[in-house]
Design a protein around this motif. Structure first.
Motif, PDB file in Angstrom:
ATOM      1  N   LEU A 173     -56.349  40.555 -22.821  1.00 46.91           N
ATOM      2  CA  LEU A 173     -55.911  40.865 -24.179  1.00 46.91           C
ATOM      3  C   LEU A 173     -56.919  41.764 -24.877  1.00 46.91           C
ATOM      4  CD1 LEU A 173     -54.091  40.410 -26.678  1.00 46.91           C
ATOM      5  CD2 LEU A 173     -55.462  38.370 -27.163  1.00 46.91           C
ATOM      6  N   LEU A 174     -58.192  41.398 -24.812  1.00 46.31           N
ATOM      7  CA  LEU A 174     -59.220  42.193 -25.495  1.00 46.31           C
ATOM      8  C   LEU A 174     -59.403  43.553 -24.834  1.00 46.31           C
ATOM      9  CD1 LEU A 174     -60.810  41.337 -28.018  1.00 46.31           C
ATOM     10  CD2 LEU A 174     -59.724  39.432 -26.858  1.00 46.31           C
ATOM     11  N   GLN A 175     -59.254  43.619 -23.514  1.00 43.29           N
ATOM     12  CA  GLN A 175     -59.367  44.911 -22.838  1.00 43.29           C
ATOM     13  C   GLN A 175     -58.252  45.856 -23.275  1.00 43.29           C
ATOM     14  OE1 GLN A 175     -61.398  42.935 -18.880  1.00 43.29           O
ATOM     15  NE2 GLN A 175     -59.544  44.119 -18.620  1.00 43.29           N
ATOM     16  N   ARG A 176     -57.065  45.332 -23.504  1.00 46.52           N
ATOM     17  CA  ARG A 176     -55.975  46.181 -23.996  1.00 46.52           C
ATOM     18  C   ARG A 176     -56.335  46.761 -25.358  1.00 46.52           C
ATOM     19  NH1 ARG A 176     -49.793  44.211 -24.026  1.00 46.52           N
ATOM     20  NH2 ARG A 176     -50.089  44.805 -21.837  1.00 46.52           N
ATOM     21  N   ILE A 177     -56.861  45.925 -26.239  1.00 51.07           N
ATOM     22  CA  ILE A 177     -57.229  46.391 -27.580  1.00 51.07           C
ATOM     23  C   ILE A 177     -58.345  47.422 -27.505  1.00 51.07           C
ATOM     24  CG2 ILE A 177     -58.292  45.664 -29.752  1.00 51.07           C
ATOM     25  CD1 ILE A 177     -56.759  43.017 -29.475  1.00 51.07           C
ATOM     26  N   PRO A 210     -64.650  56.171 -26.170  1.00 47.29           N
ATOM     27  CA  PRO A 210     -65.685  55.851 -25.172  1.00 47.29           C
ATOM     28  C   PRO A 210     -67.085  55.691 -25.737  1.00 47.29           C
ATOM     29  CG  PRO A 210     -64.982  58.142 -24.982  1.00 47.29           C
ATOM     30  CD  PRO A 210     -64.026  57.485 -25.925  1.00 47.29           C
ATOM     31  N   ASP A 211     -67.350  56.183 -26.954  1.00 48.46           N
ATOM     32  CA  ASP A 211     -68.699  56.091 -27.521  1.00 48.46           C
ATOM     33  C   ASP A 211     -68.718  55.309 -28.831  1.00 48.46           C
ATOM     34  OD1 ASP A 211     -69.900  57.793 -25.505  1.00 48.46           O
ATOM     35  OD2 ASP A 211     -68.864  59.456 -26.478  1.00 48.46           O
ATOM     36  N   GLU A 212     -67.705  54.488 -29.072  1.00 52.14           N
ATOM     37  CA  GLU A 212     -67.583  53.826 -30.368  1.00 52.14           C
ATOM     38  C   GLU A 212     -67.989  52.354 -30.292  1.00 52.14           C
ATOM     39  OE1 GLU A 212     -64.210  56.517 -32.547  1.00 52.14           O
ATOM     40  OE2 GLU A 212     -63.500  55.126 -31.011  1.00 52.14           O
ATOM     41  N   VAL A 244     -65.514  44.582 -23.511  1.00 45.50           N
ATOM     42  CA  VAL A 244     -66.118  45.905 -23.724  1.00 45.50           C
ATOM     43  C   VAL A 244     -66.857  46.355 -22.468  1.00 45.50           C
ATOM     44  CG1 VAL A 244     -67.908  47.149 -25.005  1.00 45.50           C
ATOM     45  CG2 VAL A 244     -66.278  45.707 -26.229  1.00 45.50           C
ATOM     46  N   MET A 245     -67.616  45.461 -21.857  1.00 43.56           N
ATOM     47  CA  MET A 245     -68.344  45.826 -20.638  1.00 43.56           C
ATOM     48  C   MET A 245     -67.380  46.150 -19.499  1.00 43.56           C
ATOM     49  SD  MET A 245     -71.719  43.336 -20.622  1.00 43.56           S
ATOM     50  CE  MET A 245     -70.838  41.777 -20.753  1.00 43.56           C
ATOM     51  N   ASN A 246     -66.290  45.391 -19.383  1.00 40.77           N
ATOM     52  CA  ASN A 246     -65.302  45.655 -18.332  1.00 40.77           C
ATOM     53  C   ASN A 246     -64.665  47.034 -18.496  1.00 40.77           C
ATOM     54  OD1 ASN A 246     -65.625  43.277 -16.931  1.00 40.77           O
ATOM     55  ND2 ASN A 246     -63.845  42.259 -17.811  1.00 40.77           N
ATOM     56  N   VAL A 247     -64.282  47.371 -19.722  1.00 36.78           N
ATOM     57  CA  VAL A 247     -63.638  48.668 -19.961  1.00 36.78           C
ATOM     58  C   VAL A 247     -64.622  49.803 -19.690  1.00 36.78           C
ATOM     59  CG1 VAL A 247     -62.535  50.132 -21.696  1.00 36.78           C
ATOM     60  CG2 VAL A 247     -61.990  47.698 -21.602  1.00 36.78           C
ATOM     61  N   ASN A 248     -65.867  49.642 -20.113  1.00 33.04           N
ATOM     62  CA  ASN A 248     -66.879  50.665 -19.827  1.00 33.04           C
ATOM     63  C   ASN A 248     -67.068  50.862 -18.329  1.00 33.04           C
ATOM     64  OD1 ASN A 248     -67.436  51.296 -22.485  1.00 33.04           O
ATOM     65  ND2 ASN A 248     -69.187  49.915 -22.639  1.00 33.04           N
ATOM     66  N   ALA A 249     -67.102  49.756 -17.591  1.00 29.03           N
ATOM     67  CA  ALA A 249     -67.283  49.848 -16.144  1.00 29.03           C
ATOM     68  C   ALA A 249     -66.104  50.556 -15.488  1.00 29.03           C
ATOM     69  CB  ALA A 249     -67.462  48.452 -15.548  1.00 29.03           C
ATOM     70  N   ALA A 250     -64.906  50.388 -16.067  1.00 31.92           N
ATOM     71  CA  ALA A 250     -63.703  50.976 -15.474  1.00 31.92           C
ATOM     72  C   ALA A 250     -63.586  52.469 -15.745  1.00 31.92           C
ATOM     73  CB  ALA A 250     -62.460  50.251 -15.991  1.00 31.92           C
ATOM     74  N   ASP A 251     -63.954  52.910 -16.958  1.00 40.28           N
ATOM     75  CA  ASP A 251     -63.734  54.327 -17.296  1.00 40.28           C
ATOM     76  C   ASP A 251     -65.021  55.112 -17.547  1.00 40.28           C
ATOM     77  OD1 ASP A 251     -64.581  53.569 -19.829  1.00 40.28           O
ATOM     78  OD2 ASP A 251     -62.638  53.834 -20.796  1.00 40.28           O
ATOM     79  N   GLY A 252     -66.180  54.479 -17.331  1.00 36.29           N
ATOM     80  CA  GLY A 252     -67.442  55.186 -17.511  1.00 36.29           C
ATOM     81  C   GLY A 252     -67.846  55.382 -18.955  1.00 36.29           C
ATOM     82  N   GLY A 253     -67.221  54.664 -19.878  1.00 37.83           N
ATOM     83  CA  GLY A 253     -67.535  54.800 -21.297  1.00 37.83           C
ATOM     84  C   GLY A 253     -68.852  54.142 -21.661  1.00 37.83           C
ATOM     85  N   SER A 254     -69.280  54.374 -22.882  1.00 34.13           N
ATOM     86  CA  SER A 254     -70.523  53.772 -23.378  1.00 34.13           C
ATOM     87  C   SER A 254     -70.268  53.074 -24.714  1.00 34.13           C
ATOM     88  CB  SER A 254     -71.611  54.836 -23.527  1.00 34.13           C
ATOM     89  OG  SER A 254     -71.158  55.914 -24.333  1.00 34.13           O
ATOM     90  N   CYS A 314     -74.773  51.255 -16.318  1.00 36.44           N
ATOM     91  CA  CYS A 314     -73.951  50.455 -17.227  1.00 36.44           C
ATOM     92  C   CYS A 314     -74.851  49.657 -18.169  1.00 36.44           C
ATOM     93  CB  CYS A 314     -73.063  49.489 -16.442  1.00 36.44           C
ATOM     94  SG  CYS A 314     -71.936  50.276 -15.278  1.00 36.44           S
ATOM     95  N   ASP A 315     -74.542  49.695 -19.462  1.00 32.46           N
ATOM     96  CA  ASP A 315     -75.260  48.856 -20.423  1.00 32.46           C
ATOM     97  C   ASP A 315     -74.584  47.492 -20.447  1.00 32.46           C
ATOM     98  OD1 ASP A 315     -76.643  47.656 -22.443  1.00 32.46           O
ATOM     99  OD2 ASP A 315     -76.115  49.101 -24.003  1.00 32.46           O
ATOM    100  N   VAL A 316     -75.103  46.583 -19.634  1.00 31.83           N
ATOM    101  CA  VAL A 316     -74.547  45.233 -19.571  1.00 31.83           C
ATOM    102  C   VAL A 316     -75.519  44.227 -20.181  1.00 31.83           C
ATOM    103  CG1 VAL A 316     -73.067  45.695 -17.590  1.00 31.83           C
ATOM    104  CG2 VAL A 316     -75.429  44.953 -17.215  1.00 31.83           C
ATOM    105  N   GLY A 317     -76.498  44.732 -20.912  1.00 30.71           N
ATOM    106  CA  GLY A 317     -77.443  43.853 -21.589  1.00 30.71           C
ATOM    107  C   GLY A 317     -77.033  43.617 -23.025  1.00 30.71           C
ATOM    108  N   PHE A 318     -77.884  42.926 -23.763  1.00 31.49           N
ATOM    109  CA  PHE A 318     -77.657  42.731 -25.193  1.00 31.49           C
ATOM    110  C   PHE A 318     -78.977  42.363 -25.850  1.00 31.49           C
ATOM    111  CE2 PHE A 318     -76.866  38.662 -23.137  1.00 31.49           C
ATOM    112  CZ  PHE A 318     -77.567  37.753 -23.913  1.00 31.49           C
ATOM    113  N   ARG A 319     -79.088  42.738 -27.086  1.00 31.92           N
ATOM    114  CA  ARG A 319     -80.262  42.430 -27.900  1.00 31.92           C
ATOM    115  C   ARG A 319     -79.920  41.228 -28.770  1.00 31.92           C
ATOM    116  NH1 ARG A 319     -82.808  47.568 -30.645  1.00 31.92           N
ATOM    117  NH2 ARG A 319     -83.441  47.864 -28.470  1.00 31.92           N
ATOM    118  N   ALA A 320     -80.545  40.090 -28.505  1.00 30.53           N
ATOM    119  CA  ALA A 320     -80.266  38.868 -29.258  1.00 30.53           C
ATOM    120  C   ALA A 320     -81.103  38.835 -30.534  1.00 30.53           C
ATOM    121  CB  ALA A 320     -80.559  37.639 -28.406  1.00 30.53           C
TER     122      ALA A 320
END
Length: 617
Positions: free
Chosen positions: A391-395, A402-404, A420-430, A482-488
């Motif tokens: 659902l979230l990937q569709r949205i 790709p840069d938003e 968000v990480m899945n979609v980036n991995a699929a289309d090369g977005g950031s 891929c940016d799969v990290g996060f700043r907590a």
């Protein structure tokens, strides 16, 4: 001919800036007119809660004015880094913020004003069985609620025989949602979109407050999404109500002028073009004319005469230009690629039927009916009702470039970040995500509590770690891109001490404690993030920590900002940093031995890097 209605034009301008302050009223001639609610406008422009007894068309509830005021009320808080809870802290542009989302939204107002393309939230549904733990200062106790809602008199005697508990549930929920949505709207880009998951319990109230905050014209769709149905009703002969087989996603735009991109469900394989019957059963005599030797006796042709004749000519041109080589599908697609024009074709088949050409399709155009996708994910062991990544990937794929940036301030199980990480991995977005989750303990009956989770926020971060690792491993050699990290980060009180004291409260022994305005235990990195927020800088900027002349120096965004918050700042350190010519430089005020030393540092920057903005905190 009359001159322009300047008052109406001014109302339109006000409505653009403050959609929630316009309403409907009856004018002097008895006509319904669009007017400005000056009580609400004054409230938008004032730091005070205003009173206004005049009746008007609006959604109202006990505590609304105070809830609206709370959106504008300043807070003395900051975001503190949690490096040990992060992944790729120095380089990742994704954020996970632990704390009350009302505070977080206020802290992000300057840094992310007008920068968020998509907001998705899955707030508490207020079903009575769920719970929302947001200790806002405006939450009312039972006595206050009864007084505000007119259920007790001045002596506190109840005027009704039963307590309107349902009303209070709605009021508390609305008071919780209202200021958060007001602040969220500020963060959206001019073409930004808000998606809110909700069920039938509060969808009507949510629609009304969103209409007020965003403007009724900004409502784009109420999307229906399929939910799983438990068949427990099968054992009964009669029911109190039918099972709910769907929930809703309210879709609002930043303004009514926003246009939505086309949404298609992509086929696994492209469907080839085909021929279909040109005749339609709708009976319109003006659309019955001779075409290819056929005139319908009833019904109608699909298109008007001119378009039909052009389509016939297009097909004849295709037959003349292509002899047994290029297919009609290839001919159509080649022409579309070269000219961006879609050709129509009409022919008469071997059996005498007039047909039109349906072009090849790579996807099915979707409406607000999303019953093809399941709402619940069941992708974690700790959560029972998390939304599905599909659902979230569709949205995200549909509404976010790709840069938003995507924001979710009811992060829950962190499905949005995972998507968000899945979609980036699929289309090369950031694309980047900003998630906010209260550090509350899970319900003791929930799967998260049974799994031993300390807080929902900790479970969310753990999911992001696992998802990021899986995506990086699946990407192979390209995983490092891929940016799969996060700043907590976490919402906390300000780093600065309260030094406002009266002379009677200050004695000789306490004067030395007022020299440094930074609270004990706060680190240089804590101060850096407060500076980023105060200056309205992106909290996701890259950060490097260097040792310069034995001092800890933070270098932000490849030198755009340099900062040193140590207790002793030397002239040589200042000179070295000035030679880098940063856009901004910041120091700890108490790090200078004297006022003369601080002034000297400013002079050094004026000589070596005059464009640098230098500050001391």
């Amino acid at each position: 001919m009359t001159s322009p209605d300047l008052a109406a034009a001014n109302i339109d301008k006000i409505a653009t800036m403050f959609p929630g302050v316009t309403t409907e009223a009856i004018d002097a001639e008895g006509n319904q007119a669009r007017v400005v609610d000056f009580d609400l406008l004054r409230q938008e422009l004032s730091g005070r809660v205003v009173e206004g007894p005049q009746e008007r068309y609006q959604l109202d509830w006990p505590g609304k004015r105070v809830a609206a005021f709370s959106a504008n009320a300043p807070i003395a808080k900051t975001l503190r880094p949690m490096r040990e809870e992060s992944v790729d802290f120095d380089s990742s542009k994704n954020l996970f913020i632990e704390g009350d989302n009302l505070d977080a939204l206020k802290l992000l107002q300057e840094s992310y004003l007008g920068k968020i393309r998509v907001i998705y939230i899955d707030p508490p549904y207020n079903t009575g069985s769920d719970r929302f733990v947001y200790p806002d200062s405006y939450a009312t106790d039972t006595g206050t609620y009864l007084a505000q809602s007119g259920q007790v008199n001045d002596e506190g005697v109840r005027l009704k025989t039963s307590v309107e508990s349902d009303g209070r549930y709605h009021s508390d929920w609305l008071s919780m949602m209202y200021p958060r949505l007001k602040l969220a709207r500020n963060l959206l880009t001019d073409d930004g979109l808000l998606f809110v998951s909700i069920d039938s319990h509060e969808v009507h109230n949510l629609r009304k407050i969103c209409d007020e905050i965003f403007g009724a014209g900004s409502h784009k769709n109420t999307i229906a999404v399929r939910r799983g149905i438990k068949n427990v009703q099968a054992q009964f002969e009669d029911l109190s109500a039918l099972s709910q087989g769907h929930e809703y996603i309210l879709l609002y735009a930043r303004s009514s002028e926003v246009r939505l991109p086309k949404l298609s469900l992509v086929h696994e394989d492209r469907k080839p073009g085909k021929w279909d019957t040109y005749w339609r059963g709708t009976d319109r005599p003006t659309m019955r004319y001779e075409l290819l030797g056929v005139t319908p006796e009833s019904g109608q042709w699909r298109w008007e005469r001119g378009r039909s004749l052009e389509a016939v000519a297009n097909y004849e041109r295709f037959l003349a230009q292509v002899e047994g080589g290029l297919s009609l599908d290839d001919y159509y697609l080649d022409h579309l690629t070269a000219t961006n024009v879609k050709l129509n074709f009409v022919r008469r088949s071997d059996d005498g039927t007039v047909q039109y050409y349906v072009p090849p399709s790579e996807g099915k155009l979707l409406s607000d009916n999303w019953m093809d996708i399941t709402l619940s994910g069941n992708e974690t062991e700790e959560f029972d009702t998390e939304k599905s990544t599909a659902l979230l990937q569709r949205i995200v794929r549909w509404a976010c470039g790709p840069d938003e940036i995507v924001l979710d301030f009811f992060a829950g199980s962190a499905t949005t970040g995972h998507a968000v990480m899945n979609v980036n991995a699929a289309d090369g977005g950031s694309r980047r995500y900003v998630l906010v989750q209260l550090g509350e303990k899970p319900n003791e009956k929930s799967a998260a509590a049974k799994a031993g989770a300390g807080t929902i926020a900790s479970v969310s971060r753990n999911r992001l770690r696992k998802a990021g690792s899986a995506i990086r491993e699946g990407a192979g050699s390209g995983g490092d891109l891929c940016d799969v990290g996060f700043r907590a980060l976490k919402v906390d009180t300000t780093n600065m001490t309260d030094v406002l004291r009266t002379p009677d409260e200050t004695d000789q022994t306490s004067l030395s404690g007022l020299e440094d305005s930074v609270k004990p235990g706060r680190t240089g990195e804590d101060l850096l993030f407060q500076v980023l927020l105060d200056w309205g800088l992106d909290v996701g900027v890259s950060i490097a920590v260097e040792q310069v002349e034995g001092h800890e120096v933070f270098v932000v965004e490849d030198g755009a900002l340099v900062a040193c918050f140590e207790s002793s700042v030397t002239t040589e350190l200042v000179r070295i940093l000035a030679t880098r010519e940063p856009l901004r430089a910041v120091f700890r005020d108490s790090g200078f031995a004297s006022d003369d030393a601080r002034i000297n540092a400013q002079q050094i920057f004026k000589e070596l890097s005059p464009s640098t903005d230098v500050k001391a905190i």
